[in-house]
Write a protein that holds these residues in place. Structure first.
Motif, PDB file in Angstrom:
ATOM      1  N   PHE A  89       0.694  -1.161   0.107  1.00  0.00           N
ATOM      2  CA  PHE A  89      -0.126   0.007  -0.043  1.00  0.00           C
ATOM      3  C   PHE A  89       0.764   1.394   0.086  1.00  0.00           C
ATOM      4  N   ASN A  90       1.757   1.448   1.100  1.00  0.00           N
ATOM      5  CA  ASN A  90       2.633   2.701   1.076  1.00  0.00           C
ATOM      6  C   ASN A  90       3.283   2.927  -0.131  1.00  0.00           C
ATOM      7  N   GLU A  91       3.943   1.942  -0.852  1.00  0.00           N
ATOM      8  CA  GLU A  91       4.752   2.022  -1.992  1.00  0.00           C
ATOM      9  C   GLU A  91       3.753   2.353  -3.190  1.00  0.00           C
ATOM     10  N   CYS A  92       2.808   1.991  -3.110  1.00  0.00           N
ATOM     11  CA  CYS A  92       1.794   2.334  -4.207  1.00  0.00           C
ATOM     12  C   CYS A  92       1.253   3.656  -4.127  1.00  0.00           C
ATOM     13  N   ILE A  93       1.153   4.153  -2.825  1.00  0.00           N
ATOM     14  CA  ILE A  93       0.618   5.454  -2.689  1.00  0.00           C
ATOM     15  C   ILE A  93       1.809   6.618  -2.972  1.00  0.00           C
ATOM     16  N   LEU A  94       3.129   5.958  -2.668  1.00  0.00           N
ATOM     17  CA  LEU A  94       4.372   7.020  -3.196  1.00  0.00           C
ATOM     18  C   LEU A  94       4.409   7.162  -4.725  1.00  0.00           C
ATOM     19  N   LEU A  95       4.216   5.675  -5.352  1.00  0.00           N
ATOM     20  CA  LEU A  95       4.245   5.707  -6.788  1.00  0.00           C
ATOM     21  C   LEU A  95       3.355   6.742  -7.549  1.00  0.00           C
ATOM     22  N   PHE A  96       2.109   6.840  -7.013  1.00  0.00           N
ATOM     23  CA  PHE A  96       1.027   7.614  -7.620  1.00  0.00           C
ATOM     24  C   PHE A  96       1.257   9.048  -7.334  1.00  0.00           C
ATOM     25  N   SER A  97       1.857   9.292  -6.282  1.00  0.00           N
ATOM     26  CA  SER A  97       2.173  10.788  -5.815  1.00  0.00           C
ATOM     27  C   SER A  97       3.111  11.550  -6.749  1.00  0.00           C
ATOM     28  N   ASP A  98       3.931  10.743  -7.399  1.00  0.00           N
ATOM     29  CA  ASP A  98       4.681  11.142  -8.447  1.00  0.00           C
ATOM     30  C   ASP A  98       4.842  10.248  -9.726  1.00  0.00           C
ATOM     31  N   LEU A  99       3.918  10.169 -10.569  1.00  0.00           N
ATOM     32  CA  LEU A  99       3.545   9.254 -11.477  1.00  0.00           C
ATOM     33  C   LEU A  99       4.560   9.116 -12.516  1.00  0.00           C
ATOM     34  N   PRO A 100       5.220   7.801 -12.569  1.00  0.00           N
ATOM     35  CA  PRO A 100       6.157   7.694 -13.631  1.00  0.00           C
ATOM     36  C   PRO A 100       5.743   7.980 -14.796  1.00  0.00           C
ATOM     37  N   GLU A 101       6.907   7.992 -16.230  1.00  0.00           N
ATOM     38  CA  GLU A 101       6.576   8.377 -17.200  1.00  0.00           C
ATOM     39  C   GLU A 101       5.642   7.360 -17.827  1.00  0.00           C
ATOM     40  N   ILE A 102       4.563   7.843 -18.557  1.00  0.00           N
ATOM     41  CA  ILE A 102       3.587   6.974 -19.326  1.00  0.00           C
ATOM     42  C   ILE A 102       3.814   7.224 -20.659  1.00  0.00           C
ATOM     43  N   ASP A 103       3.812   5.833 -21.560  1.00  0.00           N
ATOM     44  CA  ASP A 103       4.107   5.967 -22.847  1.00  0.00           C
ATOM     45  C   ASP A 103       2.619   6.010 -23.430  1.00  0.00           C
ATOM     46  N   ILE A 104       2.444   7.357 -23.821  1.00  0.00           N
ATOM     47  CA  ILE A 104       1.109   7.837 -24.391  1.00  0.00           C
ATOM     48  C   ILE A 104       0.660   7.044 -25.624  1.00  0.00           C
ATOM     49  N   GLU A 105       1.588   6.663 -26.359  1.00  0.00           N
ATOM     50  CA  GLU A 105       1.090   6.029 -27.689  1.00  0.00           C
ATOM     51  C   GLU A 105       0.674   4.500 -27.234  1.00  0.00           C
ATOM     52  N   ARG A 106       1.324   4.038 -26.489  1.00  0.00           N
ATOM     53  CA  ARG A 106       1.169   2.584 -26.093  1.00  0.00           C
ATOM     54  C   ARG A 106      -0.282   2.777 -25.389  1.00  0.00           C
ATOM     55  N   CYS A 107      -0.263   3.762 -24.472  1.00  0.00           N
ATOM     56  CA  CYS A 107      -1.538   3.881 -23.603  1.00  0.00           C
ATOM     57  C   CYS A 107      -3.011   3.999 -24.495  1.00  0.00           C
ATOM     58  N   VAL A 108      -2.766   4.723 -25.915  1.00  0.00           N
ATOM     59  CA  VAL A 108      -3.817   4.905 -26.697  1.00  0.00           C
ATOM     60  C   VAL A 108      -3.987   3.554 -27.340  1.00  0.00           C
ATOM     61  N   ARG A 109      -3.268   2.848 -27.664  1.00  0.00           N
ATOM     62  CA  ARG A 109      -3.251   1.678 -28.278  1.00  0.00           C
ATOM     63  C   ARG A 109      -4.017   0.519 -27.482  1.00  0.00           C
ATOM     64  N   GLU A 110      -3.404   0.340 -26.330  1.00  0.00           N
ATOM     65  CA  GLU A 110      -4.272  -0.467 -25.489  1.00  0.00           C
ATOM     66  C   GLU A 110      -5.655  -0.086 -24.896  1.00  0.00           C
ATOM     67  N   SER A 111      -5.664   1.224 -24.762  1.00  0.00           N
ATOM     68  CA  SER A 111      -6.919   1.575 -24.665  1.00  0.00           C
ATOM     69  C   SER A 111      -8.225   1.358 -25.585  1.00  0.00           C
ATOM     70  N   ILE A 112      -7.738   1.378 -26.995  1.00  0.00           N
ATOM     71  CA  ILE A 112      -8.690   1.132 -28.011  1.00  0.00           C
ATOM     72  C   ILE A 112      -8.873  -0.718 -27.763  1.00  0.00           C
ATOM     73  N   ASN A 113      -7.842  -1.452 -27.668  1.00  0.00           N
ATOM     74  CA  ASN A 113      -7.978  -2.921 -27.321  1.00  0.00           C
ATOM     75  C   ASN A 113      -8.883  -3.137 -26.456  1.00  0.00           C
ATOM     76  N   LEU A 114      -8.834  -2.548 -25.094  1.00  0.00           N
ATOM     77  CA  LEU A 114      -9.717  -2.486 -24.030  1.00  0.00           C
ATOM     78  C   LEU A 114     -10.990  -2.263 -24.469  1.00  0.00           C
ATOM     79  N   PHE A 115     -11.005  -1.188 -24.811  1.00  0.00           N
ATOM     80  CA  PHE A 115     -12.515  -0.834 -25.247  1.00  0.00           C
ATOM     81  C   PHE A 115     -13.138  -1.585 -26.146  1.00  0.00           C
ATOM     82  N   CYS A 116     -12.528  -2.072 -27.214  1.00  0.00           N
ATOM     83  CA  CYS A 116     -12.938  -3.281 -28.295  1.00  0.00           C
ATOM     84  C   CYS A 116     -13.460  -4.602 -27.426  1.00  0.00           C
ATOM     85  N   TRP A 117     -12.786  -4.860 -26.476  1.00  0.00           N
ATOM     86  CA  TRP A 117     -13.174  -5.983 -25.500  1.00  0.00           C
ATOM     87  C   TRP A 117     -14.250  -5.812 -24.484  1.00  0.00           C
TER      88      TRP A 117
END
Length: 845
Positions: A631-659
């Motif tokens: 729990f504590n480590e996850c709180i710290l992780l989201f307090s300073d969110l790591p770099e997110i690959d936005i293009e990968r995020c978009v691709r995977e979002s579309i796949n999740l949406f279609c499922w």
């Protein structure tokens, strides 16, 4: 903007005055650099378009407060004039000055080099916005204007810096009559011959001017050229003090001069300027969009400059994509030249002529595929970041979208279709407005909203704006802050049933950035976006809306990634702790603007459930770290969110949406169904048919999902789907309707957990029977894991658990053993009985 045609792209540079580093403003924040202030004011200049003014195109901010301005440019200037055209030159210059005055601007920097001539010999006033963008000279350390042409009342003010409190009372900004003086001196020089006057001794020049009766107005200007300005000014003040301190000199304004009888023989040669009709207005607009059957007839001349017919800002955008660097160009020119044309503009000669006349329907094409078309097809498959930097590809996409938007809303569906490929960054603002269905006279509606009367929300808005995306130069400028306040306040005032919540400023930021010079469009887009994706999120008491949203999101995590869902639930890291800012701001509080643009390009194509898929895609990028931490480590992780690959995020979002079955994300607090006849479409690729509309917009029937109390919804780990969704996904025929293509839907498996006897009396065709009694005892204890047998071969499909009543224990157990895509049928088998679609097995012989 106007087409480029015979113009060049020119650039000039200057430095804003530097501010002390150890001084803060009244709000305790560092002072806004003057270069940022100028950058913000400059944006308005891009909207000032008139045949007598050189179009401003762009501004960039470099090191040490350097600013580089890009503008329309011509090699010829007033020095190349023909004397017989003096009246026409005067009239054309006055036209430009009058148009500026209507926009509250004064040139103040007129001289022979700033009155340019286009290819047809027409006047083009250059650098007309310098006085405005520098706040009347307050943000720079040099005077605005050329002493030889400055009006006497300007010279009389001296060199007082408007922002320097130690200088006493600030001087008044120059008015329109200042430019009339400068133009008069220019015309006088042209008629009398400037070289002749320059060769006359100062004493003779003074005598000459005295004979004209203009001593009190002109002598100071001439004296400045010979180094005796101060002495002349002192003596002249004592003689004509009243004249020098006149606030409004007795000369006419440009508007008054234009109707002077002297121009009677000239004015008839010029048609009155009419502002082009904008995309969103109450005026009728038209564009010639028809093309001949054989488009090749338009492209016969290989020497024709097709690029010259494109807008100046488009050409500059393409130059930048081709590697253009303003500062490098000026460095090569040994900074700074009086005529600095940008010489490395790409010729784009290899682009086929038909690319400038895109076809809107494939079946209309009578041309064979050109090499350019084949290369374009290959480019489409490349990553988005590469496509956005490909000069030729962007040229073709810009032209296509420009054509489609001119036919909006008639070609709205084609805008959707092309937006699924990508959206050209240059026209993203208009494309988003089209995707959001903005129409009508948006400016009149925006103007009718009271944005000035104080309201209780003002203070919170003032606090939030200086913290919203302030890394961005445009939004951090004083102009950006003012526009933020106006758009946000307009939304609050025009939605009295809703309130301002922190985060609304972040939500506004993308729309304001894209439509910085069109507050009405930014407001209209924001007003269309919020009901679709954030309906009732901004109620005064929005707890029930937020809680339902987070619960559905939690079910989506379990549906797509049960292992991650189980871990997060075990450590107590629930969506309430991290996801509220995500959805309240639609991720604008999480990502910088350049990532939001790519994310929202896709978000706007999806329905109101698409944000759930984005949220799950973000978690899946962090999956390994989340599974390995408590729990504590996850709180710290989201307090300073790591770099997110936005293009990968978009691709995977579309796949999740279609499922995701569309009824699985049903929320009773979502936006009510729209009026019938709304033809907007959306979807992604093969899923476009199935997801052509939001489930919330579908007419409610006896087979639809029923509202569920929040406590009951929270008790279920898996989402429910409706009977109508099950019928559609199982390809069952209802009333002779045509079945949809299976390629457009997720694969599904119906699992009937009723007894063998009940299953035999009637079941859904294609379903399998796993009686609840074989897996669970009468008191609900697990007897045998249902996932270890028959289901294993169907792992990966969407599983719909069907029973008499809602027995969530079966579905809950499947999730617990990490079975993905588990749902339950809302209402159970009883919802299906009236349909007549249940199958009864034939008796064994």
């Amino acid at each position: 903007m106007r087409p480029l045609r015979d113009a060049q792209l020119g650039a000039f540079t200057f430095f804003a005055s530097a501010l002390p580093h150890d001084v803060c403003g009244s709000n305790g924040l560092p002072l806004t650099p003057n270069s940022i202030k100028i950058l913000g004011r400059f944006q308005l200049l891009k909207t000032i378009s008139h045949p007598r003014l050189c179009q401003y195109v762009d501004i960039s901010r470099g090191k040490h407060e350097r600013l580089v301005v890009v503008t329309e440019h011509y090699e010829s200037s007033l020095n190349d004039f023909q004397k017989q055209r003096v009246l026409q030159i005067a009239y054309e210059a006055l036209e430009g000055l009058e148009f500026m005055n209507k926009h509250g601007m004064v040139h103040r920097a007129l001289n022979a080099q700033n009155v340019l001539m286009d290819g047809k010999g027409k006047v083009k006033l250059a650098k007309f916005g310098l006085y405005y963008m520098t706040d009347h000279g307050a943000d720079v350390d040099f005077p605005i204007g050329y002493p030889s042409y400055l009006a006497p009342e300007v010279i009389a003010q001296g060199s007082v810096h408007p922002s320097d409190p130690s200088q006493g009372e600030n001087p008044l900004p120059s008015g329109p009559k200042t430019d009339v003086w400068s133009l008069g001196v220019l015309l006088f020089e042209l008629c009398a011959g400037r070289r002749l006057l320059q060769n006359i001794e100062i004493s003779e020049r003074l005598k000459f001017i005295i004979t004209l009766g203009c001593i009190d107005d002109i002598v100071t200007v001439l004296a400045e050229e010979h180094g005796c300005l101060d002495a002349i000014r002192v003596s002249l003040k004592s003689i004509t003090k009243k004249r020098f301190h006149s606030v409004l000199p007795s000369r006419p304004t440009p508007a008054e001069l234009l109707v002077d009888p002297v121009f009677e023989g000239v004015s008839c040669l010029y048609a009155p300027f009419q502002q082009p009709v904008g995309l969103f207005s109450s005026s009728l607009r038209c564009a010639h969009l028809e093309l001949p059957e054989d488009i090749s007839q338009l492209c016969k001349d290989d020497d024709e400059e097709y690029l010259g017919e494109r807008a100046i800002d488009e050409v500059y955008h393409l130059w930048c994509l081709a590697g253009g660097d303003l500062e490098k160009e000026l460095t090569n020119k040994e900074i700074i030249q009086s005529k600095p044309p940008v010489c490395t503009l790409p010729k784009l000669k290899d682009v086929a002529g038909e690319a400038y006349y895109p076809l809107l329907e494939d079946e209309q094409s009578s041309l064979s595929q050109s090499n350019s078309s084949n290369e374009l097809s290959c480019t489409v498959t490349l990553p988005l970041i590469i496509r956005e930097r490909d000069t030729e590809y962007q040229l073709i996409r810009i032209i296509l979208f420009d054509r489609l938007l001119k036919a909006y809303p008639y070609k709205k569906n084609l805008v959707w279709k092309e937006a699924r490929v990508d959206i050209p960054p240059l026209i993203r603002g208009l494309a988003w407005a089209a995707l959001l269905g903005v129409e009508g006279d948006i400016q009149a509606k925006y103007d009718s909203i009271d944005k000035d009367t104080p309201i209780p929300t003002d203070r919170q808005i003032e606090v939030d704006i200086p913290r919203c995306h302030q890394y961005d130069e445009l939004l951090s400028s004083p102009q950006g802050h003012r526009k933020f306040r106006r758009v946000l306040k307009a939304w609050v005032v025009s939605h009295p049933d809703l309130v301002y919540w922190q985060g609304l400023d972040s939500l506004c930021a993308p729309f304001l950035w894209l439509n910085f010079n069109n507050e009405a469009l930014a407001y209209a887009c924001m007003s269309a976006f919020i009901p679709k994706y954030l309906y009732n999120f901004f109620l005064k008491d929005n707890s029930h809306v937020i809680q339902e949203y987070l619960t559905v999101f939690s079910q989506m995590i379990a549906f797509h990634d049960p292992e991650l869902s189980n871990h997060l639930n075990e450590i107590g890291f629930i969506p309430d702790l991290y996801a509220i800012p995500w959805f309240l701001t639609m991720f604008t509080h999480v990502f910088p603007l350049h990532k939001i643009f790519h994310l929202w390009d896709t978000l706007l194509l999806g329905n109101s459930s698409f944000p759930f898929c984005i949220g799950v895609a973000i978690l899946q990028q962090l999956r390994d770290r989340l599974l390995a931490n408590g729990f504590n480590e996850c709180i710290l992780l989201f307090s300073d969110l790591p770099e997110i690959d936005i293009e990968r995020c978009v691709r995977e979002s579309i796949n999740l949406f279609c499922w995701t079955p569309k009824s699985a994300t049903y929320r009773q607090h979502a936006q009510p169904p729209k009026a019938q006849g709304d033809s907007s479409t959306n979807g992604f690729g093969k899923a476009a048919n199935y997801y052509s509309s939001d489930y919330q917009d579908m007419p409610k029937t006896d087979l639809s999902r029923e509202p569920l109390a929040l406590s009951d919804l929270k008790a279920e780990v898996s989402p429910r789907i409706s009977a109508e969704d099950l019928i559609d996904l199982c390809e069952l025929s209802v009333g002779g309707q045509t079945k949809r293509s299976k390629a457009s839907k997720p694969k599904i498996l119906a699992v009937d957990i009723r007894s063998i006897e009940d299953f035999g009396r009637g079941h859904i065709s294609g379903s399998i029977s796993i009686p609840y009694s074989t897996a669970f005892s009468p008191d609900g204890e697990l007897v045998q894991c249902p996932a270890t047998g028959t289901l294993q071969s169907f792992r990966g499909r969407v599983i719909v658990v069907i029973s008499h009543a809602m027995k969530s224990a079966f579905a809950t157990h499947l999730v617990k053993v990490n079975y993905p895509r588990v749902t339950t049928l809302d209402g159970g088998i009883n919802k299906m009985k009236p349909t007549g679609l249940l199958t009864v097995p034939s008796p064994q012989i």
